[in-house]
Design a protein around this motif. Structure first.
Motif, PDB file in Angstrom:
ATOM      1  N   HIS A  68      40.391  38.293  39.842  1.00  0.00           N
ATOM      2  CA  HIS A  68      41.837  38.423  40.051  1.00  0.00           C
ATOM      3  C   HIS A  68      42.140  38.278  41.549  1.00  0.00           C
ATOM      4  O   HIS A  68      41.432  38.838  42.380  1.00  0.00           O
ATOM      5  CB  HIS A  68      42.295  39.790  39.536  1.00  0.00           C
ATOM      6  CG  HIS A  68      43.768  39.936  39.440  1.00  0.00           C
ATOM      7  ND1 HIS A  68      44.562  40.164  40.542  1.00  0.00           N
ATOM      8  CD2 HIS A  68      44.593  39.892  38.374  1.00  0.00           C
ATOM      9  CE1 HIS A  68      45.816  40.263  40.155  1.00  0.00           C
ATOM     10  NE2 HIS A  68      45.867  40.098  38.844  1.00  0.00           N
ATOM     11  N   PRO A  69      43.184  37.527  41.914  1.00  0.00           N
ATOM     12  CA  PRO A  69      43.461  37.303  43.340  1.00  0.00           C
ATOM     13  C   PRO A  69      43.773  38.573  44.129  1.00  0.00           C
ATOM     14  O   PRO A  69      43.511  38.637  45.319  1.00  0.00           O
ATOM     15  CB  PRO A  69      44.664  36.355  43.341  1.00  0.00           C
ATOM     16  CG  PRO A  69      45.162  36.294  41.952  1.00  0.00           C
ATOM     17  CD  PRO A  69      44.099  36.816  41.041  1.00  0.00           C
ATOM     18  N   ARG A  70      44.305  39.610  43.485  1.00  0.00           N
ATOM     19  CA  ARG A  70      44.625  40.860  44.196  1.00  0.00           C
ATOM     20  C   ARG A  70      43.704  42.010  43.780  1.00  0.00           C
ATOM     21  O   ARG A  70      43.346  42.829  44.616  1.00  0.00           O
ATOM     22  CB  ARG A  70      46.082  41.263  43.929  1.00  0.00           C
ATOM     23  CG  ARG A  70      47.101  40.355  44.560  1.00  0.00           C
ATOM     24  CD  ARG A  70      48.525  40.770  44.269  1.00  0.00           C
ATOM     25  NE  ARG A  70      48.826  41.094  42.887  1.00  0.00           N
ATOM     26  CZ  ARG A  70      49.021  40.214  41.908  1.00  0.00           C
ATOM     27  NH1 ARG A  70      48.931  38.927  42.169  1.00  0.00           N
ATOM     28  NH2 ARG A  70      49.304  40.605  40.682  1.00  0.00           N
ATOM     29  N   ARG A  71      43.334  42.088  42.515  1.00  0.00           N
ATOM     30  CA  ARG A  71      42.528  43.209  42.028  1.00  0.00           C
ATOM     31  C   ARG A  71      41.033  43.004  42.224  1.00  0.00           C
ATOM     32  O   ARG A  71      40.261  43.917  42.045  1.00  0.00           O
ATOM     33  CB  ARG A  71      42.778  43.421  40.532  1.00  0.00           C
ATOM     34  CG  ARG A  71      44.197  43.732  40.187  1.00  0.00           C
ATOM     35  CD  ARG A  71      44.327  43.900  38.696  1.00  0.00           C
ATOM     36  NE  ARG A  71      45.711  43.873  38.294  1.00  0.00           N
ATOM     37  CZ  ARG A  71      46.135  44.224  37.112  1.00  0.00           C
ATOM     38  NH1 ARG A  71      45.288  44.610  36.191  1.00  0.00           N
ATOM     39  NH2 ARG A  71      47.416  44.175  36.823  1.00  0.00           N
ATOM     40  N   GLY A  72      40.637  41.800  42.518  1.00  0.00           N
ATOM     41  CA  GLY A  72      39.203  41.519  42.644  1.00  0.00           C
ATOM     42  C   GLY A  72      38.572  41.302  41.272  1.00  0.00           C
ATOM     43  O   GLY A  72      39.216  40.782  40.359  1.00  0.00           O
ATOM     44  N   LEU A  73      37.338  41.721  41.130  1.00  0.00           N
ATOM     45  CA  LEU A  73      36.602  41.499  39.890  1.00  0.00           C
ATOM     46  C   LEU A  73      37.097  42.445  38.799  1.00  0.00           C
ATOM     47  O   LEU A  73      37.066  43.663  38.964  1.00  0.00           O
ATOM     48  CB  LEU A  73      35.107  41.711  40.136  1.00  0.00           C
ATOM     49  CG  LEU A  73      34.169  41.130  39.107  1.00  0.00           C
ATOM     50  CD1 LEU A  73      34.296  39.613  39.039  1.00  0.00           C
ATOM     51  CD2 LEU A  73      32.730  41.514  39.442  1.00  0.00           C
ATOM     52  N   VAL A  74      37.562  41.892  37.683  1.00  0.00           N
ATOM     53  CA  VAL A  74      38.072  42.680  36.561  1.00  0.00           C
ATOM     54  C   VAL A  74      37.099  42.518  35.404  1.00  0.00           C
ATOM     55  O   VAL A  74      36.768  41.398  35.004  1.00  0.00           O
ATOM     56  CB  VAL A  74      39.486  42.208  36.144  1.00  0.00           C
ATOM     57  CG1 VAL A  74      40.034  43.074  35.025  1.00  0.00           C
ATOM     58  CG2 VAL A  74      40.437  42.215  37.336  1.00  0.00           C
ATOM     59  N   LEU A  75      36.654  43.645  34.856  1.00  0.00           N
ATOM     60  CA  LEU A  75      35.697  43.620  33.753  1.00  0.00           C
ATOM     61  C   LEU A  75      36.418  43.431  32.419  1.00  0.00           C
ATOM     62  O   LEU A  75      37.591  43.803  32.273  1.00  0.00           O
ATOM     63  CB  LEU A  75      34.888  44.910  33.740  1.00  0.00           C
ATOM     64  CG  LEU A  75      34.053  45.172  34.997  1.00  0.00           C
ATOM     65  CD1 LEU A  75      33.350  46.517  34.897  1.00  0.00           C
ATOM     66  CD2 LEU A  75      33.046  44.056  35.211  1.00  0.00           C
ATOM     67  N   PRO A  76      35.728  42.896  31.421  1.00  0.00           N
ATOM     68  CA  PRO A  76      36.348  42.627  30.121  1.00  0.00           C
ATOM     69  C   PRO A  76      36.990  43.849  29.462  1.00  0.00           C
ATOM     70  O   PRO A  76      37.995  43.721  28.785  1.00  0.00           O
ATOM     71  CB  PRO A  76      35.193  42.105  29.267  1.00  0.00           C
ATOM     72  CG  PRO A  76      34.212  41.575  30.237  1.00  0.00           C
ATOM     73  CD  PRO A  76      34.345  42.424  31.469  1.00  0.00           C
ATOM     74  N   VAL A  77      36.434  45.015  29.683  1.00  0.00           N
ATOM     75  CA  VAL A  77      36.989  46.216  29.058  1.00  0.00           C
ATOM     76  C   VAL A  77      38.446  46.429  29.469  1.00  0.00           C
ATOM     77  O   VAL A  77      39.225  47.044  28.746  1.00  0.00           O
ATOM     78  CB  VAL A  77      36.125  47.462  29.388  1.00  0.00           C
ATOM     79  CG1 VAL A  77      36.234  47.836  30.854  1.00  0.00           C
ATOM     80  CG2 VAL A  77      36.464  48.631  28.497  1.00  0.00           C
ATOM     81  N   ASP A  78      38.833  45.865  30.608  1.00  0.00           N
ATOM     82  CA  ASP A  78      40.188  46.037  31.107  1.00  0.00           C
ATOM     83  C   ASP A  78      41.172  44.973  30.632  1.00  0.00           C
ATOM     84  O   ASP A  78      42.372  45.098  30.886  1.00  0.00           O
ATOM     85  CB  ASP A  78      40.180  46.062  32.638  1.00  0.00           C
ATOM     86  CG  ASP A  78      39.406  47.254  33.188  1.00  0.00           C
ATOM     87  OD1 ASP A  78      39.458  48.335  32.571  1.00  0.00           O
ATOM     88  OD2 ASP A  78      38.739  47.087  34.232  1.00  0.00           O
ATOM     89  N   PHE A  79      40.687  43.903  29.962  1.00  0.00           N
ATOM     90  CA  PHE A  79      41.643  42.861  29.564  1.00  0.00           C
ATOM     91  C   PHE A  79      41.381  42.222  28.206  1.00  0.00           C
ATOM     92  O   PHE A  79      42.257  41.539  27.687  1.00  0.00           O
ATOM     93  CB  PHE A  79      41.725  41.762  30.637  1.00  0.00           C
ATOM     94  CG  PHE A  79      40.474  40.952  30.841  1.00  0.00           C
ATOM     95  CD1 PHE A  79      40.240  39.820  30.076  1.00  0.00           C
ATOM     96  CD2 PHE A  79      39.535  41.319  31.788  1.00  0.00           C
ATOM     97  CE1 PHE A  79      39.092  39.065  30.268  1.00  0.00           C
ATOM     98  CE2 PHE A  79      38.402  40.568  31.993  1.00  0.00           C
ATOM     99  CZ  PHE A  79      38.169  39.440  31.219  1.00  0.00           C
ATOM    100  N   ILE A  80      40.227  42.416  27.601  1.00  0.00           N
ATOM    101  CA  ILE A  80      39.942  41.745  26.323  1.00  0.00           C
ATOM    102  C   ILE A  80      40.879  42.217  25.211  1.00  0.00           C
ATOM    103  O   ILE A  80      41.373  41.403  24.425  1.00  0.00           O
ATOM    104  CB  ILE A  80      38.462  41.919  25.917  1.00  0.00           C
ATOM    105  CG1 ILE A  80      37.571  41.081  26.837  1.00  0.00           C
ATOM    106  CG2 ILE A  80      38.237  41.529  24.461  1.00  0.00           C
ATOM    107  CD1 ILE A  80      37.774  39.579  26.727  1.00  0.00           C
ATOM    108  N   SER A  81      41.155  43.520  25.146  1.00  0.00           N
ATOM    109  CA  SER A  81      42.064  43.989  24.084  1.00  0.00           C
ATOM    110  C   SER A  81      43.450  43.375  24.249  1.00  0.00           C
ATOM    111  O   SER A  81      44.102  43.013  23.269  1.00  0.00           O
ATOM    112  CB  SER A  81      42.133  45.514  24.049  1.00  0.00           C
ATOM    113  OG  SER A  81      42.637  46.006  25.265  1.00  0.00           O
ATOM    114  N   MET A  82      43.899  43.223  25.482  1.00  0.00           N
ATOM    115  CA  MET A  82      45.190  42.567  25.743  1.00  0.00           C
ATOM    116  C   MET A  82      45.134  41.113  25.288  1.00  0.00           C
ATOM    117  O   MET A  82      46.074  40.614  24.668  1.00  0.00           O
ATOM    118  CB  MET A  82      45.512  42.642  27.237  1.00  0.00           C
ATOM    119  CG  MET A  82      46.597  41.702  27.705  1.00  0.00           C
ATOM    120  SD  MET A  82      48.248  42.188  27.242  1.00  0.00           S
ATOM    121  CE  MET A  82      48.470  43.633  28.251  1.00  0.00           C
ATOM    122  N   ALA A  83      44.026  40.431  25.585  1.00  0.00           N
ATOM    123  CA  ALA A  83      43.875  39.035  25.162  1.00  0.00           C
ATOM    124  C   ALA A  83      43.904  38.931  23.644  1.00  0.00           C
ATOM    125  O   ALA A  83      44.507  38.014  23.082  1.00  0.00           O
ATOM    126  CB  ALA A  83      42.583  38.445  25.725  1.00  0.00           C
TER     127      ALA A  83
END
Length: 198
Positions: free
Chosen positions: A141-156
């Motif tokens: 992420h350009p501002r958050r840095g490295l984002v792990l799947p646990v933080d976005f897969i459910s949203m996807a």
């Protein structure tokens, strides 16, 4: 408000916030109890459940629309908890919803701008030889840095973005296999990736 939604406005509650919350909770529990009683239609017994969202309006800074949105948000939290539940709106709940909406926008942008990477974790046989790798998705992420799947897969999953994301993962893994196939020491390696049930 609609066929299955209505508003109850409680006036004359205690001025002290905790007492007002306790009074509203008591009324909400009574409403839930009444609505959960069995009822008859054409000789058949039916059961219903309700979800209640409560918000307070001590001051008049919030518009009616904002108050209804807050109560609606709390109600959906009640539904998510398994129905026949009551939830109070709070600022943290609104912050979570706002953050979630921003994450969805960012996720859509990430797909457009290619912000994903596959990290490769070695897979080994019983003798310690590398036989392949598991592709692990990461979002840079350009501002958050490295984002792990646990933080976005459910949203996807919830938004349907898992389909183009899954397509990207498969294509990226296949491109890596092509690169590995060009070198004798890595030509036999395989790649495993997780794929959504969708």
């Amino acid at each position: 408000l609609g066929g299955d939604e209505f508003v109850v406005m409680l006036l004359g509650l205690e001025a002290e916030p905790d007492s007002a919350v306790a009074q509203a909770k008591l009324v909400g529990e009574k409403i839930l109890a009444v609505l959960s009683k069995p009822y008859q239609i054409a000789g058949i017994e039916h059961h219903g459940t309700a979800s209640i969202g409560i918000t307070q309006f001590r001051d008049q800074r919030d518009t009616v629309g904002e108050l209804l949105q807050q109560a609606d948000l709390a109600m959906y939290q009640g539904k998510a908890a398994g129905r026949n539940a009551m939830r109070f709106f709070d600022v943290e709940m609104q912050a979570a919803v706002t953050s979630r909406a921003a994450l969805e926008v960012d996720l859509r942008q990430a797909l457009l701008h290619g912000e994903f990477l596959l990290y490769y974790q070695p897979q080994m046989d019983g003798e310690g030889r590398v036989t392949g790798a598991e592709g692990l998705l990461r979002w840079v992420h350009p501002r958050r840095g490295l984002v792990l799947p646990v933080d976005f897969i459910s949203m996807a999953e919830e938004t349907g973005l898992i389909l183009p994301l899954g397509q990207w993962i498969l294509e990226a893994a296949c491109m890596q296999l092509v690169v590995w196939a060009e070198r004798p020491e890595t030509a036999q390696l395989t790649i495993a990736v997780n794929v959504s049930i969708r």
